[in-house]
Scaffold this motif. Structure first.
Motif, mmCIF file in Angstrom:
data_model
loop_
_atom_site.group_PDB
_atom_site.id
_atom_site.type_symbol
_atom_site.label_atom_id
_atom_site.label_comp_id
_atom_site.label_asym_id
_atom_site.label_seq_id
_atom_site.Cartn_x
_atom_site.Cartn_y
_atom_site.Cartn_z
ATOM 1 N N SER A 16 16.711 34.007 31.691
ATOM 2 C CA SER A 16 17.832 33.209 31.174
ATOM 3 C C SER A 16 18.806 34.087 30.392
ATOM 4 C CB SER A 16 17.327 32.106 30.240
ATOM 5 O OG SER A 16 16.486 31.207 30.912
ATOM 6 N N VAL A 60 24.702 26.295 41.375
ATOM 7 C CA VAL A 60 24.154 26.458 40.020
ATOM 8 C C VAL A 60 23.691 25.134 39.411
ATOM 9 C CG1 VAL A 60 25.660 28.443 39.651
ATOM 10 C CG2 VAL A 60 26.330 26.201 38.753
ATOM 11 N N ARG A 63 20.581 24.441 37.051
ATOM 12 C CA ARG A 63 20.159 25.704 36.424
ATOM 13 C C ARG A 63 21.106 26.138 35.309
ATOM 14 N NH1 ARG A 63 20.233 30.276 39.242
ATOM 15 N NH2 ARG A 63 21.928 29.641 40.636
ATOM 16 N N ASN A 80 19.804 29.403 33.318
ATOM 17 C CA ASN A 80 18.357 29.469 33.436
ATOM 18 C C ASN A 80 17.960 29.704 34.886
ATOM 19 O OD1 ASN A 80 18.155 28.811 30.668
ATOM 20 N ND2 ASN A 80 18.140 26.614 31.119
ATOM 21 N N SER A 81 16.720 30.096 35.078
ATOM 22 C CA SER A 81 16.193 30.329 36.434
ATOM 23 C C SER A 81 17.140 31.202 37.243
ATOM 24 C CB SER A 81 15.974 28.986 37.141
ATOM 25 O OG SER A 81 15.083 28.180 36.417
ATOM 26 N N LYS A 83 18.875 33.968 39.525
ATOM 27 C CA LYS A 83 18.516 34.541 40.818
ATOM 28 C C LYS A 83 19.352 35.809 41.047
ATOM 29 C CE LYS A 83 17.997 29.875 42.720
ATOM 30 N NZ LYS A 83 18.438 28.934 43.794
ATOM 31 N N ASP A 86 22.993 35.469 41.551
ATOM 32 C CA ASP A 86 23.847 35.116 40.418
ATOM 33 C C ASP A 86 24.527 36.347 39.826
ATOM 34 O OD1 ASP A 86 21.345 32.772 39.406
ATOM 35 O OD2 ASP A 86 23.254 32.319 40.402
#
Length: 121
Positions: A16, A60, A63, A80-81, A83, A86
């Protein structure tokens, strides 16, 4: 209107980050958003916020969360979460109510220099 982003960095997938965007030079109502641009890709809108609510890109949703602290003149993007996809330069943007602009961050009229987010797998 001046915008300065901070909070970017390097994280592993699943981690995060919280981005911040400090607003100065204007005390009225602003519509604001976050954009990102990865190398070789077009800039895309990630999230936006206004008195009507918030909006997110499908990529997104669930997340990322956009929020604004008017007392601190700061816009946030909680991510958050994360990838690897991103990974991008993230920029905040703003426009005054009832105005819109053409250009790189249309319809927003003002934007910051950006903060880099790198997500490793």
């Amino acid at each position: 209107v001046q915008l300065v982003e901070s909070g970017g960095g390097s994280v592993q997938a699943g981690g995060s980050l919280r981005l911040s965007c400090l607003v100065s030079g204007y005390t009225g109502s602003l519509l604001m958003g976050w954009f990102r641009q990865a190398p070789g890709k077009e800039r895309e809108g990630v999230a936006n916020i206004s008195v009507s609510g918030t909006g997110y890109a499908d990529s997104v949703k669930g997340r990322f969360t956009i929020s604004k602290d008017n007392a601190k003149n700061t816009l946030y993007l909680q991510m958050n979460s994360l990838k690897p996809e991103d990974t991008a330069m993230y920029s905040c943007a703003a426009r005054r109510s009832y105005t819109a602009c053409d250009g790189a961050f249309a319809p927003f009229c003002y934007w910051g220099q950006g903060t880099q987010v790198t997500v490793s797998s």
